[in-house]
Design a protein around this motif. Structure first.
Motif, mmCIF file in Angstrom:
data_model
loop_
_atom_site.group_PDB
_atom_site.id
_atom_site.type_symbol
_atom_site.label_atom_id
_atom_site.label_comp_id
_atom_site.label_asym_id
_atom_site.label_seq_id
_atom_site.Cartn_x
_atom_site.Cartn_y
_atom_site.Cartn_z
ATOM 1 N N ILE A 175 0.852 -1.184 0.000
ATOM 2 C CA ILE A 175 0.000 0.000 0.000
ATOM 3 C C ILE A 175 0.889 1.235 0.000
ATOM 4 C CG2 ILE A 175 -1.870 -1.197 1.207
ATOM 5 C CD1 ILE A 175 -1.037 0.332 3.760
ATOM 6 N N GLY A 176 0.288 2.382 -0.306
ATOM 7 C CA GLY A 176 1.049 3.618 -0.322
ATOM 8 C C GLY A 176 0.529 4.551 -1.390
ATOM 9 N N PHE A 177 1.036 5.758 -1.381
ATOM 10 C CA PHE A 177 0.588 6.790 -2.306
ATOM 11 C C PHE A 177 0.986 6.438 -3.736
ATOM 12 C CE2 PHE A 177 0.259 11.181 -3.960
ATOM 13 C CZ PHE A 177 -0.935 11.552 -3.363
ATOM 14 N N MET A 178 0.289 7.032 -4.692
ATOM 15 C CA MET A 178 0.645 6.862 -6.097
ATOM 16 C C MET A 178 2.100 7.269 -6.315
ATOM 17 S SD MET A 178 -2.834 8.516 -7.734
ATOM 18 C CE MET A 178 -3.060 9.646 -6.343
ATOM 19 N N GLY A 179 2.822 6.440 -7.061
ATOM 20 C CA GLY A 179 4.215 6.750 -7.332
ATOM 21 C C GLY A 179 5.185 6.201 -6.302
ATOM 22 N N ILE B 270 2.222 -3.688 3.804
ATOM 23 C CA ILE B 270 3.480 -2.955 3.821
ATOM 24 C C ILE B 270 3.239 -1.580 3.223
ATOM 25 C CG2 ILE B 270 5.926 -3.023 3.261
ATOM 26 C CD1 ILE B 270 4.909 -5.544 4.700
ATOM 27 N N TRP B 271 3.459 -0.539 4.022
ATOM 28 C CA TRP B 271 3.294 0.844 3.547
ATOM 29 C C TRP B 271 4.609 1.314 2.950
ATOM 30 C CZ3 TRP B 271 2.702 5.556 7.363
ATOM 31 C CH2 TRP B 271 2.602 6.739 6.617
ATOM 32 N N LEU B 272 4.617 1.569 1.632
ATOM 33 C CA LEU B 272 5.791 2.112 0.962
ATOM 34 C C LEU B 272 5.742 3.633 1.074
ATOM 35 C CD1 LEU B 272 5.945 -0.094 -2.264
ATOM 36 C CD2 LEU B 272 6.953 -0.512 -0.018
ATOM 37 N N LYS B 273 6.644 4.195 1.849
ATOM 38 C CA LYS B 273 6.636 5.628 2.129
ATOM 39 C C LYS B 273 7.629 6.355 1.218
ATOM 40 C CE LYS B 273 6.410 6.806 6.493
ATOM 41 N NZ LYS B 273 6.731 6.934 7.940
ATOM 42 N N ALA B 274 7.258 7.563 0.800
ATOM 43 C CA ALA B 274 8.143 8.398 -0.013
ATOM 44 C C ALA B 274 7.789 9.860 0.224
ATOM 45 C CB ALA B 274 8.018 8.050 -1.493
ATOM 46 N N GLU B 275 8.782 10.724 0.107
ATOM 47 C CA GLU B 275 8.556 12.152 0.267
ATOM 48 C C GLU B 275 7.769 12.698 -0.923
ATOM 49 O OE1 GLU B 275 9.297 14.144 2.838
ATOM 50 O OE2 GLU B 275 9.944 12.352 3.909
ATOM 51 N N PRO B 276 6.969 13.763 -0.716
ATOM 52 C CA PRO B 276 6.176 14.336 -1.817
ATOM 53 C C PRO B 276 7.002 14.690 -3.052
ATOM 54 C CG PRO B 276 5.462 15.248 0.272
ATOM 55 C CD PRO B 276 6.673 14.423 0.572
ATOM 56 N N ALA B 277 8.203 15.231 -2.847
ATOM 57 C CA ALA B 277 9.043 15.592 -3.997
ATOM 58 C C ALA B 277 9.433 14.358 -4.797
ATOM 59 C CB ALA B 277 10.295 16.331 -3.521
ATOM 60 N N THR B 278 9.686 13.258 -4.107
ATOM 61 C CA THR B 278 10.009 11.995 -4.779
ATOM 62 C C THR B 278 8.815 11.503 -5.580
ATOM 63 O OG1 THR B 278 11.548 11.382 -3.008
ATOM 64 C CG2 THR B 278 10.733 9.606 -4.426
ATOM 65 N N LEU B 279 7.636 11.577 -4.977
ATOM 66 C CA LEU B 279 6.419 11.130 -5.655
ATOM 67 C C LEU B 279 6.156 11.952 -6.908
ATOM 68 C CD1 LEU B 279 4.179 10.711 -2.478
ATOM 69 C CD2 LEU B 279 5.192 8.869 -3.838
ATOM 70 N N LEU B 280 6.319 13.276 -6.794
ATOM 71 C CA LEU B 280 6.075 14.154 -7.946
ATOM 72 C C LEU B 280 7.035 13.816 -9.080
ATOM 73 C CD1 LEU B 280 4.585 16.553 -9.196
ATOM 74 C CD2 LEU B 280 6.290 18.060 -8.166
ATOM 75 N N ALA B 281 8.303 13.594 -8.755
ATOM 76 C CA ALA B 281 9.295 13.266 -9.778
ATOM 77 C C ALA B 281 8.931 11.969 -10.493
ATOM 78 C CB ALA B 281 10.675 13.153 -9.146
ATOM 79 N N ARG B 282 8.423 11.002 -9.748
ATOM 80 C CA ARG B 282 8.062 9.717 -10.346
ATOM 81 C C ARG B 282 6.799 9.808 -11.189
ATOM 82 N NH1 ARG B 282 8.814 6.039 -4.863
ATOM 83 N NH2 ARG B 282 11.112 6.013 -4.811
ATOM 84 N N LEU B 283 5.890 10.714 -10.803
ATOM 85 C CA LEU B 283 4.580 10.791 -11.454
ATOM 86 C C LEU B 283 4.522 11.821 -12.581
ATOM 87 C CD1 LEU B 283 2.402 10.711 -8.215
ATOM 88 C CD2 LEU B 283 2.550 8.897 -9.928
ATOM 89 N N ARG B 284 5.549 12.634 -12.702
ATOM 90 C CA ARG B 284 5.491 13.779 -13.612
ATOM 91 C C ARG B 284 5.150 13.390 -15.046
ATOM 92 N NH1 ARG B 284 10.038 16.893 -12.054
ATOM 93 N NH2 ARG B 284 8.637 18.081 -10.720
ATOM 94 N N HIS B 285 5.646 12.265 -15.506
ATOM 95 C CA HIS B 285 5.446 11.877 -16.908
ATOM 96 C C HIS B 285 4.405 10.772 -17.069
ATOM 97 C CE1 HIS B 285 8.843 14.398 -17.804
ATOM 98 N NE2 HIS B 285 9.610 13.713 -16.977
ATOM 99 N N GLN B 286 3.648 10.512 -16.019
ATOM 100 C CA GLN B 286 2.607 9.492 -16.111
ATOM 101 C C GLN B 286 1.252 10.167 -16.315
ATOM 102 O OE1 GLN B 286 2.722 6.565 -12.966
ATOM 103 N NE2 GLN B 286 4.950 6.564 -12.879
ATOM 104 N N HIS B 287 0.440 9.556 -17.167
ATOM 105 C CA HIS B 287 -0.851 10.170 -17.518
ATOM 106 C C HIS B 287 -2.047 9.301 -17.133
ATOM 107 C CE1 HIS B 287 1.510 13.079 -19.768
ATOM 108 N NE2 HIS B 287 2.102 12.080 -20.405
#
Length: 254
Positions: free
Chosen positions: A94-98, A185-202
């Motif tokens: 589980i965890g946020f998108m990205g 299992i909660w996969l945690k990541a900082e918001p900046a990391t998430l944004l970088a991973r999601l930037r090119h996903q549509h």
């Protein structure tokens, strides 16, 4: 003549079945030893060495390619036998998108031999529509209902790696179903990391045209839910998939 050939095949099948039974029993004993010694179930160097030796021995064998393909599957089954000895629960991500749930889920399935399930992909297969289309045509409420149906189906599976959508924890019923046979299992990541991973996903309808501030806001709304649902937390920032997978498989599953 046909009866003679069939009898020969039956004899080969009997030998193979007995040999594979002994092999898997040895694999289970090996897993118990690895668990006692704190060793990893998946040891790619060992598998590679065995396969290379096998390939050399089969160089002049007319059915060498078929035998090597069979051994690939035998290794996967052996990993499953060993993982079953070590892990009595499904592994639910589980965890946020990205946060890397799908990529990591596939990696964990490969090294454990467990079956991989991606909840979002299952919803797409069930509805015949992409996630963005489901949201745009039917809305989030419809999507959550389909998500709940898939989670209910997965509540009965075993020996599984399950990758969930970012909002799966919104409904308590989903968490209850997933916990029946799994550890979350909660996969945690900082918001900046998430944004970088999601930037090119549509294919993330809830994050379309969203900024870092929007991600922080939505993440903040869900932090409590992730924390309450998770059996374990694993930080993913700056870590490779391999390192995250090792961290998860090193958790004290019971």
């Amino acid at each position: 003549m046909l009866d003679v050939l069939r009898a020969e095949i039956d004899q080969c099948d009997s030998i193979l079945a007995e040999a594979l039974g002994r092999r898997f029993l040895a694999a289970a004993r090996m897993a118990a030893y690895k668990k006692e010694c704190g060793m990893a179930v998946y040891q790619p160097e060992r598998e590679a060495a065995v396969l290379n030796k096998l390939a050399a021995n089969l160089k002049n064998q007319i059915y060498g390619a078929e035998i090597q393909e069979l051994y690939q599957h035998i290794f996967q089954l052996s990993r499953r036998v060993q993982s079953r000895q070590v892990f009595s629960s499904n592994i639910v991500l589980i965890g946020f998108m990205g946060s890397g749930k799908t990529t990591l889920g596939r990696h964990l399935a490969k090294i454990s031999g467990f079956t991989f399930y991606d909840v979002d992909r299952m919803i797409e297969q069930q509805t015949g529509q992409s996630i963005p289309n489901i949201f745009s045509m039917h809305g989030e409420k419809y999507f959550r209902a389909r998500e709940r149906e898939v989670i209910e189906r997965l509540s009965t599976v075993e020996q599984a790696i399950i990758s969930c959508g970012g909002g799966v924890v919104i409904e308590d019923a989903n968490v209850t179903c997933l916990k029946q046979r799994g550890k979350l299992i909660w996969l945690k990541a900082e918001p900046a990391t998430l944004l970088a991973r999601l930037r090119h996903q549509h294919d993330r309808p809830l994050l379309k045209d969203k900024s870092l501030a929007d991600i922080k806001s939505l993440l903040q709304e869900r932090l409590r839910l992730y924390s309450a649902a998770a059996d374990y937390e694993v930080t993913t920032d700056g870590k490779s998939i391999s390192a995250i997978g090792d961290a998860i498989l090193g958790l004290p599953f019971v």
